[in-house]
Motif scaffolding. Structure first.
Motif, short mmCIF file in Angstrom:
data_model
loop_
_atom_site.label_atom_id
_atom_site.label_comp_id
_atom_site.label_asym_id
_atom_site.label_seq_id
_atom_site.Cartn_x
_atom_site.Cartn_y
_atom_site.Cartn_z
N ARG A 6 -29.72 10.40 -33.40
CA ARG A 6 -28.34 9.92 -33.40
C ARG A 6 -27.95 9.32 -32.05
O ARG A 6 -27.18 8.36 -31.99
CB ARG A 6 -27.39 11.08 -33.73
N THR A 7 -28.48 9.90 -30.96
CA THR A 7 -28.21 9.36 -29.63
C THR A 7 -28.76 7.94 -29.51
O THR A 7 -28.08 7.04 -29.00
CB THR A 7 -28.84 10.26 -28.56
N GLU A 9 -25.30 1.10 -31.31
CA GLU A 9 -23.92 0.81 -31.72
C GLU A 9 -23.07 0.37 -30.52
O GLU A 9 -22.29 -0.57 -30.61
CB GLU A 9 -23.29 2.05 -32.36
N GLU A 10 -23.24 1.07 -29.39
CA GLU A 10 -22.47 0.73 -28.20
C GLU A 10 -22.84 -0.64 -27.66
O GLU A 10 -21.97 -1.40 -27.22
CB GLU A 10 -22.68 1.79 -27.11
N ARG A 50 -26.59 5.66 -31.49
CA ARG A 50 -25.31 5.45 -30.83
C ARG A 50 -25.44 4.41 -29.71
O ARG A 50 -24.55 3.59 -29.51
CB ARG A 50 -24.76 6.76 -30.27
N LYS A 51 -26.57 4.43 -29.00
CA LYS A 51 -26.79 3.44 -27.94
C LYS A 51 -26.84 2.04 -28.51
O LYS A 51 -26.32 1.09 -27.91
CB LYS A 51 -28.08 3.76 -27.18
N SER A 69 -30.33 15.12 -33.52
CA SER A 69 -29.42 14.79 -32.42
C SER A 69 -30.01 13.67 -31.55
O SER A 69 -29.31 12.75 -31.15
CB SER A 69 -29.18 16.04 -31.58
#
Length: 87
Positions: free
Chosen positions: A29-30, A36-37, A33-34, A26
């Protein structure tokens, strides 16, 4: 259900490892994701900073056995290419 003392212990260990690995996955993945954003927003500096922060986390996941080495390398390679292609 586990019957022998050894199998009961293995079940306990397995459950503990599951929760630890789930938390690690997790967390990784966080970080991804940062990145990706940041890529989606088009901010190259933020994307590079997020990528630099994500890389050691991803590799730590490899050493801890959460991800396979090639999977982590593939993710890093693809993210690096996307960050590099930003304007």
């Amino acid at each position: 259900m586990a019957n022998t003392p050894q199998s009961k212990k293995r079940a306990r260990q397995s459950e503990t490892r599951l929760t630890v690995n789930k938390a690690r996955r997790s967390r990784i993945r966080t970080f991804l994701r940062k990145v990706e954003e940041a890529i989606a927003s088009g901010d190259k500096e933020a994307a590079q900073a997020a990528l630099r922060a994500a890389q050691p986390e991803l590799m730590r996941g490899v050493t801890k056995g959460v991800f396979h080495k090639n999977t982590a390398s593939r993710k890093m390679s693809r993210l690096s290419a996307r960050v590099k292609s930003l304007g």
